[in-house]
Design a protein around this motif. Structure first.
Motif, short mmCIF file in Angstrom:
data_model
loop_
_atom_site.label_atom_id
_atom_site.label_comp_id
_atom_site.label_asym_id
_atom_site.label_seq_id
_atom_site.Cartn_x
_atom_site.Cartn_y
_atom_site.Cartn_z
N PHE A 245 43.78 43.70 39.37
CA PHE A 245 43.06 44.74 39.77
C PHE A 245 44.28 46.05 39.95
CE2 PHE A 245 41.97 47.94 43.20
CZ PHE A 245 40.98 48.42 42.52
N ALA A 246 45.35 45.68 40.49
CA ALA A 246 46.41 46.67 40.87
C ALA A 246 46.79 47.25 39.44
CB ALA A 246 47.60 46.08 41.74
N ASP A 247 46.89 46.56 38.39
CA ASP A 247 47.44 46.90 37.13
C ASP A 247 46.58 47.88 36.89
OD1 ASP A 247 49.48 45.37 37.54
OD2 ASP A 247 48.90 43.95 35.94
N LEU A 248 45.01 47.39 36.84
CA LEU A 248 44.11 48.59 36.13
C LEU A 248 44.02 49.66 36.98
CD1 LEU A 248 41.35 48.90 34.76
CD2 LEU A 248 39.98 47.94 36.48
N ALA A 249 44.13 49.77 38.49
CA ALA A 249 44.19 51.04 39.27
C ALA A 249 45.23 51.75 38.94
CB ALA A 249 44.13 50.69 40.55
N ASN A 250 46.52 51.13 38.81
CA ASN A 250 47.60 51.81 38.30
C ASN A 250 47.41 52.62 36.98
OD1 ASN A 250 50.34 52.82 38.81
ND2 ASN A 250 50.84 51.31 37.23
N VAL A 251 46.72 52.05 35.91
CA VAL A 251 46.70 52.61 34.63
C VAL A 251 45.67 53.77 34.71
CG1 VAL A 251 45.65 52.06 32.38
CG2 VAL A 251 47.36 50.50 33.52
N ILE A 252 44.45 53.60 35.39
CA ILE A 252 43.34 54.55 35.43
C ILE A 252 43.44 55.76 36.47
CG2 ILE A 252 40.82 54.64 35.60
CD1 ILE A 252 41.80 53.13 33.15
N SER A 253 44.10 55.09 37.55
CA SER A 253 44.19 56.16 38.84
C SER A 253 45.39 56.02 39.55
CB SER A 253 42.93 55.95 39.73
OG SER A 253 42.81 56.95 40.67
N PRO A 254 46.37 56.42 38.87
CA PRO A 254 47.81 55.80 39.52
C PRO A 254 48.08 56.74 40.75
CG PRO A 254 48.07 57.28 37.56
CD PRO A 254 46.71 56.69 37.63
N ASP A 255 47.41 58.07 40.77
CA ASP A 255 47.63 58.76 41.89
C ASP A 255 46.83 59.07 43.07
OD1 ASP A 255 50.20 59.55 40.58
OD2 ASP A 255 49.31 60.82 39.40
N ASN A 256 45.59 58.43 43.02
CA ASN A 256 44.55 58.49 43.99
C ASN A 256 44.10 57.09 44.36
OD1 ASN A 256 42.22 59.24 45.46
ND2 ASN A 256 41.49 60.66 43.88
N SER A 257 44.20 56.58 45.48
CA SER A 257 43.56 55.26 45.69
C SER A 257 42.16 55.14 46.56
CB SER A 257 44.75 54.53 46.65
OG SER A 257 44.78 55.33 47.69
N ASP A 258 41.71 56.48 46.67
CA ASP A 258 40.43 56.44 47.21
C ASP A 258 39.37 56.33 46.17
OD1 ASP A 258 38.14 57.17 48.92
OD2 ASP A 258 38.40 59.38 48.90
#
Length: 558
Positions: A245-258
């Motif tokens: 999941f961390a990889d997916l979040a980094n690809v799709i939304s790297p600058d916003n974790s909300d």
């Protein structure tokens, strides 16, 4: 890496969607007239070596009499071996007679309802996707040909194969199956999670809050909610260098974790993967759009004779698209279905596209009967329904769909064509349109024109009047004279008309193109849609009259 087969199309589309309310049960607690002819029960009892244990279940659940009655059913009957394996696995017993507790009997009742349809459905009508009739638990059974074509390879709910099929009786059909089907209990996200092939996507559902959203089975009004999810499997993510999941979040939304923020890119990504309706593979539009949970965004659908193309770029050179993996799609749950896509499904902005909107009558419950008048929120008995789209004023006006081979009217393959929407005196009637991509459109309307008893309409778009009034009293010969067929297209357009469709014809072969009553009226050639979204299309009555309207066209303007 293993080869994944894409969804293919073997002719034909699903019929009009039947909806019935599972709370109103024709099987339970009713009195029946019986017959001495060979009914479903008689046929099952005449084959004890195959079906004696299922007959025991019918007796124990008090549905035995129902299948002796006059009526029309499709009974998916598990064989003795299937029943024995089922009860052994679930309750560790070897005979139906050992099932005596209230919970056991209640679950068997659900099993019988789940295996029964309120209409005859022959195996020849099975397609890749859902069977159109809801069963008596209010669910769709599915049929699949992932093992190859032909009835011998069909699977019901990806669980059971046909042992025998199309056993005809005087009150329906029997299909013998080699496993007991598991009634749907869980919502789509839980079914996906338990399957274990989409762990990254499921975690993304949880992180964005959509796991809970898509787990709702009944809304606050007690109405079943439906979702379709198109998901990347862990294998597809791995092909794109995404292993967590961390990889997916980094690809799709790297600058916003909300990720709970609806404007967050990962939140938008997941919302774009879902629709608020049933879309088995056969239900996707042949050439159109599917609205997604992401506001003002839709998935583009194009079916060829070989596959479903999702979001085809249509550049003409090196076009790309996404499709569904057959072995991992059409997977049902209590509140919908999920599919596995063959590559990353990113938010796509389509070009303006020609669309015909065939004025629909969307049922709340039951089966549409052509020519019958319906009001909103009518009886929930099978084969009656209340309409939910369109909306009318005054509220409660009765409406119907007419099908007449003498008219060259439009109609989808689902309704076999030659249909018009018909209603009596109203102040206005409105529909939610399909999603239209951003762009400029010419809007045309069509109906059975040329009768002094027809109405005059003003078209409203999202609450605002647009274009010219549509006077249905006039047909092409009224406007252009008896030689209207000789009028050139430019002159006809300047007067606000286009000849009818060439591919729509009467039963006698007369096309709409050659029919004066079925010309298309140009409402406006200058409708600007600044955003991709659905709209509200309203016909407001200037002069009342009978309303046999057919469709509206949206034609992109360069």
């Amino acid at each position: 890496m293993k080869t994944n087969k894409l969804i293919t199309w073997i002719g034909g589309l699903c019929a009009f969607m039947f909806i019935l309310n599972s709370c109103n049960d024709n099987l339970d607690g009713s009195t029946f007239f019986t017959s001495d002819e060979m009914t479903i029960i008689g046929t099952l009892e005449s084959n004890p070596e195959k079906f004696s244990m299922y007959v025991e279940i019918l007796e124990k659940t008090e549905f035995y009499t129902a299948f002796q009655s006059y009526g029309t059913y499709t009974c998916f009957a598990p064989t003795n071996l299937a029943v024995k394996e089922f009860i052994q696995e679930k309750w560790n017993v070897s005979s139906v007679s050992e099932l005596t507790t209230e919970d056991q009997i209640e679950f068997l009742k659900i099993v019988v309802k789940f295996h029964t349809l309120p209409a005859k459905r022959a195996a020849s009508a099975f397609v890749e996707g859902r069977i159109n009739e809801l069963n008596y638990t209010g669910d769709y059974l599915t049929t699949s040909f992932v093992g190859g074509g032909g009835i011998a390879n069909v699977e019901i709910n990806r669980e059971a194969k046909l042992d025998q099929y199309d056993i005809d009786t005087n009150n329906g059909l029997i299909h013998g199956i080699d496993r007991v089907l598991s009634p749907f209990i869980d919502a789509v996200p839980k079914v996906m999670e338990d399957a274990g092939e989409h762990t990254i996507f499921v975690e993304a559902l949880k992180q964005t809050g959509y796991y809970d959203t898509f787990s709702v089975i009944y809304n606050e009004d007690g109405i079943r909610t439906n979702f379709t999810i198109l998901a990347e499997s862990d294998e597809i993510y791995a092909e794109n260098g995404i292993n967590s999941f961390a990889d997916l979040a980094n690809v799709i939304s790297p600058d916003n974790s909300d990720y709970l923020d609806e404007n967050n890119e990962l939140n938008r990504f997941i919302a774009y993967h879902a629709a608020r309706d049933f879309y088995y593979s056969a239900d996707f539009p042949v050439d159109g759009f599917v609205s997604t949970v992401l506001p003002k965004n839709a998935i583009k659908s194009l079916k060829t004779d070989k596959e479903l193309k999702i979001n085809e770029t249509e550049e003409g050179i090196d076009d790309t698209w996404t499709s569904l993996l057959a072995e991992h799609s059409n997977l049902p749950a209590k509140n919908g279905v999920y599919h596995t896509v063959n590559k990353l499904l990113t938010v796509f902005t389509p070009k303006p596209k020609y669309q015909i909107f065939d004025f629909p009558l969307t049922p709340a419950v039951g089966q549409l009967q052509y020519g019958k008048w319906y009001g909103p929120n009518e009886s929930n008995e099978p084969y009656s329904f209340g309409y939910t789209n369109p909306r009318v004023f005054p509220a409660g006006e009765r409406i119907r769909i007419l099908r007449q081979s003498s008219n060259p009217s439009y109609g989808t393959p689902q309704d076999n064509g030659n249909t018009v929407f018909n209603m009596g005196a109203v102040t206005w009637v409105e529909w939610d349109t399909p999603v239209l991509p951003k762009g400029k459109y010419e809007v045309r309307v069509c109906g059975n024109q040329g009768n002094n008893g027809r109405p005059i309409f003003q078209v409203y778009w999202d609450g605002q009047p647009i274009g010219s009034q549509w006077d249905m009293r006039d047909n092409l010969s009224d406007v252009f004279g008896s030689n209207w067929k000789d009028v050139d297209s430019l002159t006809m357009r300047q007067a606000g008309y286009v000849r009818g469709l060439k591919d729509r014809a009467t039963g006698a072969g007369v096309t709409a193109y050659d029919s004066s009553n079925w010309g298309r009226f140009i409402v406006t050639s200058d409708l600007l849609c600044p955003e991709q979204q659905s709209h509200v299309f309203r016909l407001e009555i200037i002069k009342s009259g009978g309303i046999p309207i057919d469709y509206v066209e949206f034609v992109p303007v360069n």
